[in-house]
Design an enzyme around this catalytic site. Structure first.
Site, mmCIF file in Angstrom:
data_model
loop_
_atom_site.group_PDB
_atom_site.id
_atom_site.type_symbol
_atom_site.label_atom_id
_atom_site.label_comp_id
_atom_site.label_asym_id
_atom_site.label_seq_id
_atom_site.Cartn_x
_atom_site.Cartn_y
_atom_site.Cartn_z
ATOM 1 C CG HIS A 70 -1.980 1.052 1.183
ATOM 2 N ND1 HIS A 70 -1.785 2.314 1.706
ATOM 3 C CD2 HIS A 70 -3.234 1.044 0.669
ATOM 4 C CE1 HIS A 70 -2.880 3.042 1.514
ATOM 5 N NE2 HIS A 70 -3.776 2.291 0.897
ATOM 6 C CG ASP A 84 -8.116 -3.592 -2.909
ATOM 7 O OD1 ASP A 84 -9.319 -3.321 -2.861
ATOM 8 O OD2 ASP A 84 -7.239 -2.754 -3.158
#
Length: 447
Positions: free
Chosen positions: A324, A383
């Site tokens: 991320h 996700d």
């Protein structure tokens, strides 16, 4: 043939006209992607809405990774979610109220707000018919067109007063579930030949329940709570994420709400932003077929190594759902999502798959660290689990990214209101340095 050759010739020119040496970005101190050299984001604004934390700055310089934190209006999302899970109540409308107003509602205010959301959920007849007529193959595009269509039914579409912005924001939050549900049912009918169902939203359901009712009618209480949790976790993620920044940039020009939100939808549609959960689901299906022993750590590690070496799967060298831009040690959204997802896996009889996904998460992080051979750690992001959760709920892939938009519209509208209500408003206009030397003009007959 001449036209086809012209297109080819023009496209070939791109190879030279778009080439810029990487050294020039360093020479001119350009922050590519608005990122600093240490990976942190370039500070371009101030906000009181959301905050994303994945590191802290050291006094001597540099960054120190910390467990990820996400705050909504100063409140830790972990505290919000744990309270919702403990009470087994729906929280998306509560979070939407918080984002728009800056404070949590009491029970009476929340009840009135939910009534207002339900009241505005039905679509204008012309918008409904346009969705049916368009039969769009991509629901994100249908959503963007429908939002632009809403401009025509707004009595004051260009009014940017706080009262009008709030009215428009609530209208958008209310109508996104209906647009997405109708758009999918039309897609399902036109592409797959399935029966066409258009169900009107119910006054007695919360937003998450209404969406499931309009989309597929039957759902379990846990499915509805699971979807509500996903909406809560993805409602806001700071002003710097690509789609929210897009909304703020367009809003700073003074454009209307519908044009600005449509631009945000276009940004979220990009595969580098909103489509990662679909890629994780595809990767998971591949791994279920190609890993023989789902509990064998060595077999999993070898396969991930081959993926990172671009030897197997789609040969991109990526492990989707890992890493991320801000979070390093952990993504709090992924941790919170797993708490309720485990119960849903049990309800659906998919505990073995869920355990496999958790082991994949652990080994992917370790494999990435060993492959890169650096001190930088990465974590899974939301996700990694959201796509599998959507699948367990029984939601089709075509609406995974639209569901992200259905949640993030809360953050978008809150940031738009904030952007337009600064006392000293300025259009967002960063600079680009031109590195091409001045050219001597050549008349057309001499070229």
């Amino acid at each position: 043939m001449k036209k086809e050759y012209l297109i080819y010739k023009l496209s070939e020119s791109v190879k030279t006209t778009c080439k810029i040496d990487n050294e020039l970005f360093v020479k001119y101190n350009v922050k590519r992607g608005l990122r600093n050299e240490d990976g942190s984001g370039v500070l371009v604004g101030l906000t009181q809405i959301g905050n994303v934390e994945g590191y802290e700055r050291l006094p001597e310089g540099g960054l120190k990774a910390i467990p990820g934190k996400l705050y909504y209006r100063g409140y830790d999302v972990e505290d919000i979610v744990h309270d919702l899970i403990q009470d087994q109540r729906f929280g998306f409308e509560e979070v939407a109220y918080l984002m728009l107003s800056g404070k949590f509602p009491d029970r009476e205010e929340l009840g009135n707000f939910r009534e207002l959301i339900n009241e505005k959920m039905p679509l204008e007849q012309k918008t409904k018919m346009n969705i049916i007529d368009l039969e769009g193959q991509n629901i994100m595009n249908t959503l963007a067109r429908s939002v632009l269509e809403m401009y025509n039914f707004d009595p004051n579409p260009d009014d940017t007063s706080p009262e009008n912005l709030m009215r428009q924001s609530i209208d958008l939050i209310s109508k996104f579930p209906t647009i997405i549900a109708y758009a999918y049912n039309i897609l399902r009918h036109s592409l797959y030949g399935r029966s066409l169902h258009i169900r009107h939203p119910s006054d007695h359901l919360c937003l998450a329940e209404n969406f499931l009712y309009m989309l597929k009618r039957n759902y379990t209480p846990l499915e509805a709570r699971m979807l509500d949790l996903l909406l809560v976790l993805q409602a806001e993620h700071g002003g710097g994420n690509n789609s929210t920044f897009t909304v703020r940039v367009t809003s700073s020009s003074g454009t209307d709400t519908y044009s600005s939100i449509a631009a945000g939808i276009g940004s979220l549609k990009g595969p580098l932003h909103g489509g990662a959960n679909i890629q994780v689901v595809d990767m998971f299906e591949h791994l279920k077929k190609n890993i023989v022993d789902w509990k064998n750590v060595d077999e999993i590690d070898v396969y991930f190594r081959r993926m990172l070496n671009k030897e197997v799967y789609n040969q991109t060298g990526l492990i989707y759902g890992i890493g991320h831009a801000v979070y390093t040690i952990s993504d709090p959204r992924a941790i919170l999502l797993k708490e309720l997802a485990r119960d849903l896996a049990k309800e659906k009889g998919r505990e073995e798959e869920f355990a496999f996904l958790e082991l994949l998460e652990e080994r992917a992080i370790e494999s990435f660290y060993n492959f890169k051979g650096s001190k930088k750690r990465v974590s899974s992001n939301i996700d990694f689990y959201s796509g599998f959760v959507y699948e367990m709920i029984g939601l089709p892939k075509e609406i995974y990214t639209p569901l992200f938009a259905m949640s993030r519209i809360v953050g978008w509208t809150a940031h738009r209101i904030e952007e337009l209500n600064f006392k000293s408003k300025r259009i967002i206009r960063p600079a680009y340095r031109n590195i091409l030397e001045v050219q001597k003009y050549v008349p057309i007959d001499e070229r």
